[in-house]
Design an enzyme around this catalytic site. Sequence first.
Site, PDB file in Angstrom:
ATOM      1  N   VAL A 139       0.810  -1.146   0.037  1.00 25.45           N
ATOM      2  CA  VAL A 139       0.062   0.012   0.187  1.00 25.45           C
ATOM      3  C   VAL A 139       1.013   1.241  -0.024  1.00 25.45           C
ATOM      4  CG1 VAL A 139      -2.020  -1.155   1.031  1.00 25.45           C
ATOM      5  CG2 VAL A 139      -0.096  -0.146   2.460  1.00 25.45           C
ATOM      6  N   CYS A 140       0.475   2.265  -0.458  1.00 28.72           N
ATOM      7  CA  CYS A 140       1.587   3.398  -0.950  1.00 28.72           C
ATOM      8  C   CYS A 140       0.554   4.555  -1.293  1.00 28.72           C
ATOM      9  CB  CYS A 140       2.300   3.174  -2.142  1.00 28.72           C
ATOM     10  SG  CYS A 140       3.040   1.295  -2.199  1.00 28.72           S
ATOM     11  N   THR A 141       1.609   5.823  -1.080  1.00 33.31           N
ATOM     12  CA  THR A 141       1.021   6.969  -1.411  1.00 33.31           C
ATOM     13  C   THR A 141       1.914   7.501  -2.554  1.00 33.31           C
ATOM     14  OG1 THR A 141      -0.141   7.321   0.831  1.00 33.31           O
ATOM     15  CG2 THR A 141       0.178   9.390  -0.733  1.00 33.31           C
TER      16      THR A 141
END
Length: 395
Positions: A139-141
């Site tokens: 999961v990332c931004t």
Amino acid sequence: MFRLRVNSALFLAPLLFLLSPGNDAQECRSGMYPPAGPTFGGDVPWFTVSLDEPPAGRWSAVVAARKAELLTMIQAIKELANSLVPSGELVKLVDRVFPLIVDTLPYPFNEEIKGIADVSSVPLGEIVLFNIFYEIFTVCTSVVAEDLKGNLYHSRNLDFGFLMGWDRQNKSWTITEKLKPLVVNVDFQRNNQTVFKSTSFAGYVGMLTGIRPNIFTLTINERFNFDGGYVGILEWILGNRDAMWVSFLARSVLENSTSYEEAKKQLTVTEVLAPAYFILGGNQSGQGCVITRTRTLALDVWEIELKLGRWYVLETNYDHWDEPFFLDDRRTPAMTCMNRTTQANISFKTLYDVLSTKPILNKLTTYTTLMDVSTGRLESYLRDCPSPCSPCRWR
Ligand SMILES: *[C@@H]1O[C@H](CO)[C@@H](O)[C@H](O)[C@H]1NC(C)=O
Ligand SMILES: *[C@@H]1O[C@H](CO)[C@@H](O)[C@H](O)[C@H]1NC(C)=O
Ligand SMILES: *[C@@H]1O[C@H](CO)[C@@H](O)[C@H](O)[C@H]1NC(C)=O
Ligand SMILES: *[C@@H]1O[C@H](CO)[C@@H](O)[C@H](O)[C@H]1NC(C)=O
Ligand SMILES: *[C@@H]1O[C@H](CO)[C@@H](O)[C@H](O)[C@H]1NC(C)=O
Ligand SMILES: *[C@@H]1O[C@H](CO)[C@@H](O)[C@H](O)[C@H]1NC(C)=O
């Protein structure tokens, strides 16, 4: 669209049980850059990899420098696998089956992976497993933003290791912690000249974060879907090998695409093994986009559009036209902080502040990378998120 929302919600149902009640959200941070103090995990070292060397040997120096850390991380994965299947059969399966995959991988990845296994003395199957990790759970931004002068900045948090071993004593995710010492910045050169630079993991040959100085910047975020990476990997093993591994495609684009437009085209049309978001920044005003991919096509290309007031594009792990999953909304706080920063004040400093705000910074955040295409600068920092910080086990 309804279908997609139901899919993500079901996919992420385990979050229901594992997320903290979630009141660790913060006001937008300021003054976090340059990093120091408790949320600064440390500097990331630089290595040079020469693309003129044969693939089997080009990672030797990186792997030799991180051999002990690589063994520790692989050992932690094995312990995790053995805790799921106590007979040890899962690890045996990986050691038996995964080496067979390596020869089906495209050049130069096949050769590089074999070289890494040789230098590290980690069994080949386990290095292959590490290299297809991305397809499992990231999961990332990521955000690409344009300042008032038309310069493009690109930054990201890489969050990895959800559900992969909880360390009660240290209140941390086991694999996330074991990955941090493997984070390296790599300068890929031909004829002693930089072709591209990347923040990566020692022993990992695909790319998730990179910059081709003066030309473009690229990051990958995972996109959850039932028609996902597992299906793609299975198809690959069964012999349907038309698609490209996502992180290998990003590496090929960084290595061989020579313009924003060409990179965008490759990332849009190439069939891939897993759904993904490609976040791409160029070197001119308006060149920044989020490409939403299924395994076969681009559902959408969402671009910076100054006329519409859209001076940045920001992606976490949900389609931008849908609401984020309610237990994992990192998008709203990130956009709130971007909007408060304003286009006039965008810089490494302010982007680092946004990415240091919980829950954009969380227990899974391994590193933060900042890139400025016009100067070719790439900086990365290891991260730490002191409790209370989600996602987190109750006990
Ligand atoms: C907790 O962290 C300390 C210091 O980083 C480390 O030495 C120790 O091994 C960790 N505990 C576990 C159970 O991994
Ligand atoms: C790169 O530089 C090294 C020494 O700095 C030199 O020995 C080597 O020949 C150079 N390689 C190329 C391809 O120019
Ligand atoms: C980039 O192109 C060169 C020359 O065609 C090729 O040898 C190399 O394997 C390509 N790199 C990747 C990562 O695909
Ligand atoms: C921007 O990228 C293009 C290739 O798409 C290149 O020709 C041009 O020189 C680059 N501009 C700058 C300012 O580096
Ligand atoms: C941020 O600003 C954009 C553009 O004005 C707007 O569409 C969006 O709703 C804002 N988001 C938040 C969370 O403030
Ligand atoms: C933007 O920067 C200016 C000048 O550096 C500063 O005065 C102003 O307070 C900043 N605005 C915000 C919203 O941070």
